[in-house]
Design a protein around this motif. Sequence first.
Motif, mmCIF file in Angstrom:
data_model
loop_
_atom_site.group_PDB
_atom_site.id
_atom_site.type_symbol
_atom_site.label_atom_id
_atom_site.label_comp_id
_atom_site.label_asym_id
_atom_site.label_seq_id
_atom_site.Cartn_x
_atom_site.Cartn_y
_atom_site.Cartn_z
ATOM 1 N N THR A 156 0.860 -1.290 -0.198
ATOM 2 C CA THR A 156 0.022 0.069 -0.059
ATOM 3 C C THR A 156 0.822 1.336 0.094
ATOM 4 O O THR A 156 0.747 2.070 -0.648
ATOM 5 C CB THR A 156 -1.102 0.214 1.168
ATOM 6 N N GLU A 157 1.893 1.414 1.116
ATOM 7 C CA GLU A 157 2.888 2.418 1.053
ATOM 8 C C GLU A 157 3.623 2.512 -0.387
ATOM 9 O O GLU A 157 3.613 3.631 -0.708
ATOM 10 C CB GLU A 157 3.646 2.235 2.267
ATOM 11 N N ARG A 158 3.970 1.463 -0.854
ATOM 12 C CA ARG A 158 4.770 1.423 -2.170
ATOM 13 C C ARG A 158 3.919 2.302 -3.059
ATOM 14 O O ARG A 158 4.097 2.988 -4.145
ATOM 15 C CB ARG A 158 5.425 0.290 -2.423
ATOM 16 N N SER A 159 2.735 1.720 -3.309
ATOM 17 C CA SER A 159 1.707 2.227 -4.418
ATOM 18 C C SER A 159 1.285 3.710 -4.290
ATOM 19 O O SER A 159 1.407 4.560 -5.234
ATOM 20 C CB SER A 159 0.390 1.467 -4.161
ATOM 21 N N LEU A 160 1.236 3.917 -3.019
ATOM 22 C CA LEU A 160 0.875 5.654 -2.838
ATOM 23 C C LEU A 160 2.134 6.433 -3.169
ATOM 24 O O LEU A 160 2.239 7.543 -3.742
ATOM 25 C CB LEU A 160 0.688 5.782 -1.430
ATOM 26 N N THR A 161 3.409 5.872 -2.804
ATOM 27 C CA THR A 161 4.710 6.690 -3.166
ATOM 28 C C THR A 161 4.726 6.646 -4.652
ATOM 29 O O THR A 161 5.155 7.758 -5.258
ATOM 30 C CB THR A 161 5.942 5.989 -2.607
ATOM 31 N N GLU A 162 4.590 5.609 -5.353
ATOM 32 C CA GLU A 162 4.690 5.682 -6.702
ATOM 33 C C GLU A 162 3.734 6.631 -7.492
ATOM 34 O O GLU A 162 3.933 7.138 -8.588
ATOM 35 C CB GLU A 162 4.361 4.263 -7.419
ATOM 36 N N HIS A 163 2.327 6.581 -7.001
ATOM 37 C CA HIS A 163 1.483 7.502 -7.656
ATOM 38 C C HIS A 163 2.000 9.024 -7.374
ATOM 39 O O HIS A 163 1.733 9.828 -8.199
ATOM 40 C CB HIS A 163 0.056 7.293 -6.907
ATOM 41 N N ARG A 164 2.540 9.305 -6.241
ATOM 42 C CA ARG A 164 2.921 10.652 -5.817
ATOM 43 C C ARG A 164 3.985 10.919 -6.945
ATOM 44 O O ARG A 164 4.051 12.193 -7.431
ATOM 45 C CB ARG A 164 3.335 10.952 -4.363
ATOM 46 N N LEU A 165 5.113 10.152 -7.125
ATOM 47 C CA LEU A 165 6.293 10.193 -8.117
ATOM 48 C C LEU A 165 5.555 10.299 -9.351
ATOM 49 O O LEU A 165 6.071 11.637 -10.142
ATOM 50 C CB LEU A 165 7.129 9.259 -8.105
ATOM 51 N N ILE A 166 4.592 9.754 -9.732
ATOM 52 C CA ILE A 166 3.900 9.909 -11.283
ATOM 53 C C ILE A 166 3.528 11.429 -11.473
ATOM 54 O O ILE A 166 3.608 12.143 -12.583
ATOM 55 C CB ILE A 166 2.882 8.853 -11.635
ATOM 56 N N VAL A 167 2.649 11.850 -10.218
ATOM 57 C CA VAL A 167 2.215 13.000 -10.295
ATOM 58 C C VAL A 167 3.103 14.110 -10.456
ATOM 59 O O VAL A 167 3.015 15.307 -11.083
ATOM 60 C CB VAL A 167 0.925 13.241 -9.026
ATOM 61 N N GLU A 168 4.021 14.191 -9.646
ATOM 62 C CA GLU A 168 5.259 15.050 -9.793
ATOM 63 C C GLU A 168 5.734 15.303 -11.178
ATOM 64 O O GLU A 168 6.199 16.255 -11.671
ATOM 65 C CB GLU A 168 5.906 14.826 -8.766
ATOM 66 N N ALA A 169 5.831 14.029 -11.629
ATOM 67 C CA ALA A 169 6.729 14.032 -12.855
ATOM 68 C C ALA A 169 5.589 14.431 -14.089
ATOM 69 O O ALA A 169 6.101 15.511 -14.950
ATOM 70 C CB ALA A 169 6.867 12.595 -13.371
ATOM 71 N N LEU A 170 4.264 14.235 -13.853
ATOM 72 C CA LEU A 170 3.412 14.905 -14.660
ATOM 73 C C LEU A 170 3.484 16.624 -14.480
ATOM 74 O O LEU A 170 3.313 17.284 -15.406
ATOM 75 C CB LEU A 170 2.014 14.575 -14.469
ATOM 76 N N GLY A 226 5.685 -3.382 -10.374
ATOM 77 C CA GLY A 226 5.750 -3.898 -8.934
ATOM 78 C C GLY A 226 4.589 -4.933 -8.706
ATOM 79 O O GLY A 226 4.975 -6.079 -8.208
ATOM 80 N N VAL A 227 3.420 -4.683 -9.322
ATOM 81 C CA VAL A 227 2.285 -5.598 -9.282
ATOM 82 C C VAL A 227 2.836 -6.915 -10.046
ATOM 83 O O VAL A 227 2.487 -8.186 -9.688
ATOM 84 C CB VAL A 227 1.026 -5.323 -9.748
ATOM 85 N N ALA A 228 3.406 -6.758 -11.236
ATOM 86 C CA ALA A 228 3.517 -7.976 -12.095
ATOM 87 C C ALA A 228 4.755 -9.004 -11.709
ATOM 88 O O ALA A 228 4.641 -10.032 -11.591
ATOM 89 C CB ALA A 228 4.207 -7.491 -13.431
ATOM 90 N N GLU A 229 5.855 -8.272 -11.011
ATOM 91 C CA GLU A 229 6.625 -9.016 -10.279
ATOM 92 C C GLU A 229 6.117 -9.777 -9.038
ATOM 93 O O GLU A 229 6.511 -10.926 -8.893
ATOM 94 C CB GLU A 229 7.880 -7.969 -9.909
ATOM 95 N N TRP A 230 5.330 -9.252 -8.321
ATOM 96 C CA TRP A 230 4.682 -9.839 -7.127
ATOM 97 C C TRP A 230 3.605 -11.191 -7.904
ATOM 98 O O TRP A 230 3.839 -12.180 -7.516
ATOM 99 C CB TRP A 230 3.611 -8.925 -6.425
ATOM 100 N N LEU A 231 3.089 -10.775 -9.111
ATOM 101 C CA LEU A 231 2.257 -11.899 -9.398
ATOM 102 C C LEU A 231 3.150 -13.045 -10.060
ATOM 103 O O LEU A 231 2.864 -14.114 -9.743
ATOM 104 C CB LEU A 231 1.498 -11.241 -10.758
#
Length: 224
Positions: free
Chosen positions: A182-196, A214-219
């Motif tokens: 959960t924390e990783r997903s939120l951090t990644e979303h924030r990084l995407i927004v800042e790049a945008l 990240g999700v694909a590797e877990w799968l």
Amino acid sequence: MAVTDEAILKIKEMIRAGELGPGDRLPPEKELSEALGLSRSSLREAVKALEIIRVLDVRRGDGTYVTSLTPDTLLDAMSFVVDIHQDSSLLELFEVRRILEPAAAAMAAARIAPPDVEELRGLLTALGDSPSVDELVAHDQVFHRRISELAGNAYLTSLLETLSSSTLRARIWRGLSEDGSTERSLTEHRLIVEALARGDAALVAARATVHIDGVAEWLRRAIV
């Protein structure tokens, strides 16, 4: 062993040992967490996971009960787990998302306006720092759909929406079973927004790729 996995095993052991039987009500959350030596948050996640596979039945305002545990109930509920662990086609769906979502995000970077950036930041702020898995997955769907809409291609948006829906159950199960996801997903979303916000198409695409990977590797680990 992940804390949530430990909590699940402890509850299952109570059922196997006969401390809890079909139809029995679980002790109150505080009492049970103390008896099992678990945090209440870990216990909640374990209960949620066991509810999904119909070992437990959470009745709002009443309590949490062990289900009938009949084979038809459990086998029906386990169908989506079988999908994840035996159907490698899910990995192929993630491979398609890995190609298309970074491209859509890069297109959005060229079109995005300051109000759009604030909208995306608002989605993250509204979610808070410690959302439940259900809240995070719901946010994830809205977040990715909004970015694909900003790319300005309705066909691409529709295709990505279909892919997102097809991988929803895998994302829920990852959120329940992998500590820190959960924390990783939120951090990644924030990084995407800042790049945008910077209008940096290459950086947006790179960060979107990392996020999908990240999700694909877990799968990949889950279906081995």
